[in-house]
Motif scaffolding. Structure first.
Motif, PDB file in Angstrom:
ATOM      1  N   ILE A  45      -1.435  -1.001  -4.193  1.00 52.06           N
ATOM      2  CA  ILE A  45      -2.557  -0.067  -4.118  1.00 52.06           C
ATOM      3  C   ILE A  45      -2.069   1.311  -3.689  1.00 52.06           C
ATOM      4  O   ILE A  45      -1.362   1.441  -2.689  1.00 52.06           O
ATOM      5  N   VAL A  46      -2.464   2.337  -4.433  1.00 53.30           N
ATOM      6  CA  VAL A  46      -2.172   3.720  -4.067  1.00 53.30           C
ATOM      7  C   VAL A  46      -3.407   4.322  -3.411  1.00 53.30           C
ATOM      8  O   VAL A  46      -4.504   4.266  -3.972  1.00 53.30           O
ATOM      9  N   LEU A  47      -3.221   4.888  -2.231  1.00 55.62           N
ATOM     10  CA  LEU A  47      -4.283   5.587  -1.520  1.00 55.62           C
ATOM     11  C   LEU A  47      -3.921   7.066  -1.459  1.00 55.62           C
ATOM     12  O   LEU A  47      -2.900   7.430  -0.867  1.00 55.62           O
ATOM     13  N   VAL A  48      -4.738   7.907  -2.072  1.00 57.89           N
ATOM     14  CA  VAL A  48      -4.483   9.348  -2.081  1.00 57.89           C
ATOM     15  C   VAL A  48      -5.274   9.988  -0.949  1.00 57.89           C
ATOM     16  O   VAL A  48      -6.511   9.919  -0.934  1.00 57.89           O
ATOM     17  N   ASP A  92       4.225  -1.131 -11.114  1.00 54.02           N
ATOM     18  CA  ASP A  92       3.118  -2.064 -11.384  1.00 54.02           C
ATOM     19  C   ASP A  92       1.937  -1.845 -10.449  1.00 54.02           C
ATOM     20  O   ASP A  92       1.399  -2.793  -9.860  1.00 54.02           O
ATOM     21  N   ILE A  93       1.527  -0.582 -10.301  1.00 50.97           N
ATOM     22  CA  ILE A  93       0.371  -0.258  -9.475  1.00 50.97           C
ATOM     23  C   ILE A  93      -0.875  -0.909 -10.069  1.00 50.97           C
ATOM     24  O   ILE A  93      -1.083  -0.889 -11.291  1.00 50.97           O
ATOM     25  N   THR A  94      -1.715  -1.479  -9.218  1.00 56.78           N
ATOM     26  CA  THR A  94      -2.904  -2.186  -9.692  1.00 56.78           C
ATOM     27  C   THR A  94      -4.218  -1.493  -9.338  1.00 56.78           C
ATOM     28  O   THR A  94      -5.257  -1.798  -9.937  1.00 56.78           O
ATOM     29  N   ARG A  95      -4.183  -0.580  -8.384  1.00 58.81           N
ATOM     30  CA  ARG A  95      -5.439   0.025  -7.923  1.00 58.81           C
ATOM     31  C   ARG A  95      -5.147   1.397  -7.325  1.00 58.81           C
ATOM     32  O   ARG A  95      -4.113   1.582  -6.675  1.00 58.81           O
ATOM     33  N   ILE A  96      -6.058   2.347  -7.537  1.00 57.47           N
ATOM     34  CA  ILE A  96      -5.951   3.686  -6.950  1.00 57.47           C
ATOM     35  C   ILE A  96      -7.261   4.011  -6.244  1.00 57.47           C
ATOM     36  O   ILE A  96      -8.341   3.882  -6.833  1.00 57.47           O
ATOM     37  N   CYS A  97      -7.181   4.409  -4.982  1.00 60.72           N
ATOM     38  CA  CYS A  97      -8.340   4.895  -4.233  1.00 60.72           C
ATOM     39  C   CYS A  97      -8.004   6.296  -3.730  1.00 60.72           C
ATOM     40  O   CYS A  97      -6.845   6.582  -3.391  1.00 60.72           O
ATOM     41  N   ILE A 144       0.862  -1.185   0.000  1.00 61.42           N
ATOM     42  CA  ILE A 144       0.000   0.000   0.000  1.00 61.42           C
ATOM     43  C   ILE A 144       0.896   1.232   0.000  1.00 61.42           C
ATOM     44  O   ILE A 144       1.805   1.353   0.824  1.00 61.42           O
ATOM     45  N   TYR A 145       0.609   2.125  -0.938  1.00 60.85           N
ATOM     46  CA  TYR A 145       1.333   3.388  -1.061  1.00 60.85           C
ATOM     47  C   TYR A 145       0.396   4.504  -0.595  1.00 60.85           C
ATOM     48  O   TYR A 145      -0.576   4.830  -1.271  1.00 60.85           O
ATOM     49  N   PHE A 146       0.671   5.051   0.577  1.00 59.51           N
ATOM     50  CA  PHE A 146      -0.113   6.177   1.091  1.00 59.51           C
ATOM     51  C   PHE A 146       0.488   7.459   0.524  1.00 59.51           C
ATOM     52  O   PHE A 146       1.631   7.813   0.848  1.00 59.51           O
ATOM     53  N   ALA A 147      -0.272   8.150  -0.314  1.00 60.80           N
ATOM     54  CA  ALA A 147       0.222   9.362  -0.969  1.00 60.80           C
ATOM     55  C   ALA A 147      -0.578  10.573  -0.506  1.00 60.80           C
ATOM     56  O   ALA A 147      -1.814  10.539  -0.505  1.00 60.80           O
ATOM     57  N   PRO A 150      -8.268   3.136 -13.591  1.00 60.23           N
ATOM     58  CA  PRO A 150      -9.347   3.935 -13.022  1.00 60.23           C
ATOM     59  C   PRO A 150      -9.023   4.231 -11.559  1.00 60.23           C
ATOM     60  O   PRO A 150      -8.067   3.686 -10.994  1.00 60.23           O
ATOM     61  N   PHE A 151      -9.802   5.112 -10.938  1.00 68.73           N
ATOM     62  CA  PHE A 151      -9.652   5.317  -9.500  1.00 68.73           C
ATOM     63  C   PHE A 151     -11.016   5.246  -8.834  1.00 68.73           C
ATOM     64  O   PHE A 151     -12.050   5.452  -9.462  1.00 68.73           O
ATOM     65  N   GLU A 152     -10.993   4.924  -7.545  1.00 66.17           N
ATOM     66  CA  GLU A 152     -12.208   4.781  -6.755  1.00 66.17           C
ATOM     67  C   GLU A 152     -12.203   5.819  -5.641  1.00 66.17           C
ATOM     68  O   GLU A 152     -11.147   6.145  -5.095  1.00 66.17           O
ATOM     69  N   LEU A 153     -13.396   6.307  -5.290  1.00 64.37           N
ATOM     70  CA  LEU A 153     -13.528   7.218  -4.159  1.00 64.37           C
ATOM     71  C   LEU A 153     -13.694   6.414  -2.877  1.00 64.37           C
ATOM     72  O   LEU A 153     -14.409   5.409  -2.848  1.00 64.37           O
TER      73      LEU A 153
END
Length: 209
Positions: free
Chosen positions: A148-151, A47-52, A3-6, A73-76
């Motif tokens: 997973i990237v979490l913004v 190789d990011i697979t998901r963005i929230c 998990i990448y907390f950005a 895509p990204f999810e809220l």
């Protein structure tokens, strides 16, 4: 799983010194957009697979730039939004910032987790939405190769990452504040999430100092 907390890019609220953690305004500045583009470049080979993302505009705009570069895509996720500051939302005067600072001291120095600014959230309120969200990701993807990237936001991350990262505490998060588009990289292990890198600093022996 990683998990990448950005943290989001610089926003108009950051530049103006406005407390704006509610509603859909104060998007990214030009600098913030460039920061987000640079962050996308750093993530491009991972190789990011998901963005929230948090639903606040500055985070959504950051996620849009990441998604365009990474082809995802990204999810809220409401769990990632910045904490609500109640009656000082939208304000920038010294008195409001003093209340904001006093709330931080109540939480991080005195452990008064139930404290809140009138109409806003307490530490326990943030915990009730953030921690279950991370636990859900661990339960669903913990044994997978997902990245997973979490913004999200500096305040929420400062409060909550010590609760979900095994080798980070509140002193660490206070001593190493996250600048705009800073990354905290974590990896799932049987005992939970471990911080591998905090804004470029590699933790050693349970501390990032």
């Amino acid at each position: 799983m990683e998990i990448y907390f950005a943290r989001h890019g610089e926003s108009e609220a950051n530049r103006l010194g406005v407390i704006f953690n509610r509603g859909y305004g104060h998007g990214l500045t030009g600098t913030g957009k460039r920061q987000a583009a640079a962050l996308a470049g750093k993530l491009a080979g991972r190789d990011i697979t998901r963005i929230c993302t948090s639903p606040l505009l500055r985070a959504v705009q950051t996620a849009e730039i990441l998604a365009a570069r990474l082809g995802l895509p990204f999810e809220l996720a409401d769990a990632l939004r910045e904490f609500d500051c109640g009656i000082i939302e939208g304000k920038s005067d010294p008195g409001s910032w003093q209340l904001h600072s006093a709330l931080w001291r109540a939480w991080t120095v005195h452990g008064h987790w139930e404290s809140r600014i009138e109409g806003g959230e307490s530490y326990l309120d943030i915990q009730a939405r953030f921690v279950p969200f991370i636990e859900h990701l661990l339960s669903r993807y913990g044994d997978s190769p997902e990245r997973i990237v979490l913004v999200g936001h500096g305040g929420t991350y400062r409060c909550m990452l010590p609760l979900v990262l095994q080798n980070i505490d509140l002193d660490d998060s206070a001593e190493h504040p996250l600048a705009c588009t800073s990354l905290v990289i974590s990896v799932a292990a049987p005992e939970g999430l471990a911080c591998r890198q905090w804004a470029g600093v590699i933790p050693e022996a349970g501390t990032i100092a």
